[in-house]
Write a protein that holds these residues in place. Structure first.
Motif, mmCIF file in Angstrom:
data_model
loop_
_atom_site.group_PDB
_atom_site.id
_atom_site.type_symbol
_atom_site.label_atom_id
_atom_site.label_comp_id
_atom_site.label_asym_id
_atom_site.label_seq_id
_atom_site.Cartn_x
_atom_site.Cartn_y
_atom_site.Cartn_z
ATOM 1 N N THR A 265 0.872 -1.245 0.269
ATOM 2 C CA THR A 265 -0.042 0.309 -0.216
ATOM 3 C C THR A 265 0.974 1.204 0.127
ATOM 4 N N GLY A 266 1.958 1.362 0.786
ATOM 5 C CA GLY A 266 2.994 2.504 0.878
ATOM 6 C C GLY A 266 3.352 2.741 -0.212
ATOM 7 N N SER A 267 3.806 1.493 -1.355
ATOM 8 C CA SER A 267 4.522 1.849 -2.577
ATOM 9 C C SER A 267 3.814 2.641 -3.622
ATOM 10 N N LEU A 268 2.481 2.816 -3.252
ATOM 11 C CA LEU A 268 1.607 3.430 -4.367
ATOM 12 C C LEU A 268 2.007 5.041 -4.577
ATOM 13 N N GLY A 269 2.526 5.505 -3.730
ATOM 14 C CA GLY A 269 3.386 6.965 -3.777
ATOM 15 C C GLY A 269 4.310 6.886 -4.482
ATOM 16 N N VAL A 270 5.190 5.716 -4.655
ATOM 17 C CA VAL A 270 6.478 5.853 -5.428
ATOM 18 C C VAL A 270 5.870 5.443 -7.035
ATOM 19 N N VAL A 271 4.863 5.035 -7.330
ATOM 20 C CA VAL A 271 4.240 4.557 -8.615
ATOM 21 C C VAL A 271 3.120 5.183 -9.127
ATOM 22 N N TRP A 272 3.118 6.494 -8.417
ATOM 23 C CA TRP A 272 2.016 7.567 -8.833
ATOM 24 C C TRP A 272 2.432 7.822 -10.125
ATOM 25 N N PRO A 273 1.188 7.810 -11.195
ATOM 26 C CA PRO A 273 1.701 7.962 -12.559
ATOM 27 C C PRO A 273 2.118 9.413 -13.095
ATOM 28 N N TRP A 274 1.431 10.308 -12.257
ATOM 29 C CA TRP A 274 1.511 11.764 -12.740
ATOM 30 C C TRP A 274 2.674 12.575 -11.930
ATOM 31 N N LYS A 275 3.981 12.253 -12.605
ATOM 32 C CA LYS A 275 5.135 12.903 -11.818
ATOM 33 C C LYS A 275 6.120 13.330 -12.907
ATOM 34 N N GLN A 276 6.761 14.474 -12.585
ATOM 35 C CA GLN A 276 7.863 14.657 -13.508
ATOM 36 C C GLN A 276 9.207 14.375 -12.924
ATOM 37 N N ALA A 277 10.019 13.718 -13.931
ATOM 38 C CA ALA A 277 11.366 13.373 -13.504
ATOM 39 C C ALA A 277 12.230 14.414 -13.081
ATOM 40 N N ILE A 278 13.172 14.273 -12.301
ATOM 41 C CA ILE A 278 14.106 15.087 -11.524
ATOM 42 C C ILE A 278 15.497 14.485 -11.866
ATOM 43 N N TYR A 279 16.249 15.223 -12.621
ATOM 44 C CA TYR A 279 17.623 14.574 -13.181
ATOM 45 C C TYR A 279 18.791 15.515 -12.159
ATOM 46 N N GLN A 280 19.879 14.635 -11.956
ATOM 47 C CA GLN A 280 20.938 15.189 -11.569
ATOM 48 C C GLN A 280 21.473 16.042 -12.420
ATOM 49 N N ARG A 281 22.006 17.449 -11.989
ATOM 50 C CA ARG A 281 22.626 18.419 -12.803
ATOM 51 C C ARG A 281 24.244 18.628 -12.462
ATOM 52 N N THR A 282 24.732 19.226 -13.551
ATOM 53 C CA THR A 282 26.026 19.897 -13.086
ATOM 54 C C THR A 282 26.214 21.066 -12.526
ATOM 55 N N VAL A 283 27.356 21.661 -12.069
ATOM 56 C CA VAL A 283 27.190 22.892 -11.701
ATOM 57 C C VAL A 283 26.934 24.142 -12.644
ATOM 58 N N THR A 284 26.991 23.721 -13.884
ATOM 59 C CA THR A 284 26.546 24.573 -14.997
ATOM 60 C C THR A 284 25.082 24.628 -15.315
ATOM 61 N N GLY A 285 24.348 23.734 -14.421
ATOM 62 C CA GLY A 285 22.888 23.373 -14.707
ATOM 63 C C GLY A 285 22.430 22.457 -15.695
ATOM 64 N N GLU A 286 23.246 21.584 -16.288
ATOM 65 C CA GLU A 286 22.926 20.697 -17.343
ATOM 66 C C GLU A 286 22.873 19.296 -16.717
ATOM 67 N N ILE A 287 22.084 18.677 -17.530
ATOM 68 C CA ILE A 287 21.619 17.448 -16.987
ATOM 69 C C ILE A 287 22.809 16.214 -17.023
ATOM 70 N N SER A 288 23.417 15.815 -15.806
ATOM 71 C CA SER A 288 24.354 14.990 -15.894
ATOM 72 C C SER A 288 24.125 13.530 -16.417
ATOM 73 N N LEU A 289 24.957 12.880 -17.114
ATOM 74 C CA LEU A 289 24.624 11.669 -17.760
ATOM 75 C C LEU A 289 25.863 10.746 -17.273
ATOM 76 N N ASP A 290 25.353 9.322 -17.167
ATOM 77 C CA ASP A 290 26.283 8.386 -16.912
ATOM 78 C C ASP A 290 27.174 7.973 -17.947
ATOM 79 N N ALA A 291 27.892 7.033 -17.604
ATOM 80 C CA ALA A 291 28.938 6.461 -18.526
ATOM 81 C C ALA A 291 28.381 6.017 -20.079
ATOM 82 N N SER A 292 26.942 5.668 -19.841
ATOM 83 C CA SER A 292 26.476 5.259 -21.297
ATOM 84 C C SER A 292 25.696 6.177 -21.839
#
Length: 339
Positions: A265-292
């Motif tokens: 029941t508590g996991s419903l908050g994690v899978v709530w459909p209407w949400k906007q992703a928040i990504y890690q950003r660099t010091v310049t404000g650009e979205i950080s990318l992983d090795a791939s």
């Protein structure tokens, strides 16, 4: 508990359940344990994992492979793990693509599946005492609380990686607690489930081409070492947690089931459909990318849907489809595993 004799259809369905379980385990916020619980093989799964003990190791090291296979319920585990392996390199990759292009609809599908799981599990639970209701609320609080935590930063320390393996396996053994989401909170989701897996895949491709240049790539070798330590931690956590769950299911069955319902029941908050992703950003404000080259996800910003849009109603339809999927899985599980 153990089911040594299975028809071809049962074996095929078990592989399909493994595929569903593997797909759920990889998606942040969704627990593969829910699949096992709803489809009726959760207790056999825990029972089989409990058999991975010192006696099993003794049989294995003494070369008594047939006795080992029988002792650990190997036919069941091998079919399930085969399904998970197939999922990890096929279906789950497809879900990654769908999540990228149709995130709301896919999350709505999972939301409906979680709702269906809660209903069908709670419907068959007949021990709603005051104590068990309190345990249920504690489980809900833990599930909701994990969805509100801020993610940590990436940590490549091998002791921490081992710990991540131990904790993340919760998603397989504890319905409602997502191992992938826990890795996001610990800051190591990309490192352990993206970069290191990609390193292994690239290694296998290179070996097939008789190319061993990766052996001299320090970054590549570090990722492979991290993956080995993570897998070791996962195995240790899987075996130890399965023994704990087996003991609680045997001695505190109703209380354990109440806690599991709370987790789901508590996991419903994690899978709530209407949400906007928040990504890690660099010091310049650009979205950080992983090795791939993938964007690094750190959290979600949830919001209420606009009922005036067609997409919202399509998402609601997906919730109903998810609910229907669980209904069908539950119906088969009850027939295949009558109480």
């Amino acid at each position: 508990m153990r089911q040594p004799t299975r028809s071809f259809t049962d074996k095929l369905l078990l592989i399909l359940k493994g595929i569903a379980m593997g797909t759920a385990n990889k998606v942040p916020g969704v627990s593969g344990g829910v699949v096992a619980y709803v489809t009726g093989f959760y207790e056999e799964f825990i029972y089989s994992l409990q058999k991975l003990n010192l006696k099993a190791l003794k049989l294995l090291f003494n070369g008594r492979f047939r006795s080992f296979f029988h002792y650990v319920n190997g036919r069941f585990l091998s079919l399930l793990l085969l399904g998970e392996a197939i999922s990890y390199f096929t279906v789950s990759i497809g879900f990654d693509v769908l999540l990228e292009y149709y995130p709301i609809l896919i999350w709505a599908l999972f939301f409906g599946m979680i709702l269906g799981s809660i209903y069908y599990i709670a419907r068959n639970y007949n021990s709603w005492t005051r104590q068990n209701i309190i345990i249920l609320m504690i489980g809900i609080a833990i599930g909701v609380g994990t969805s509100l935590l801020d993610p940590a930063t990436q940590n490549t320390n091998l002791f921490f990686v081992f710990f991540c393996g131990m904790v993340s396996i919760c998603g397989m053994t504890l319905p409602g607690l997502s191992g992938s989401f826990i890795l996001i909170l610990l800051g190591n989701y990309v490192l352990l489930l993206v970069d290191s897996i990609n390193a292994l895949f690239n290694t296998m491709v290179a070996i097939a081409r008789w190319d061993f240049s990766w052996w001299y790539d320090s970054v590549h070798m570090d990722l492979l070492l991290i993956l080995v330590v993570f897998v070791a931690g996962s195995i240790f956590g899987l075996v130890s947690l399965s023994h704990l769950l087996g003991w609680t299911m045997k001695n505190f069955r109703n209380q354990t089931n109440a806690m599991i319902i709370g987790f789901i029941t508590g996991s419903l908050g994690v899978v709530w459909p209407w949400k906007q992703a928040i990504y890690q950003r660099t010091v310049t404000g650009e979205i950080s990318l992983d090795a791939s080259g993938n964007e690094i996800l750190v959290d979600y910003n949830r919001y209420w849907p606009d009922l005036a849009t067609a997409q919202t109603w399509i998402a609601i339809a997906m919730i109903l489809i998810g609910y229907l999927i669980v209904y069908l899985l539950s119906r088969y599980g009850n027939k295949a595993n009558p109480a």
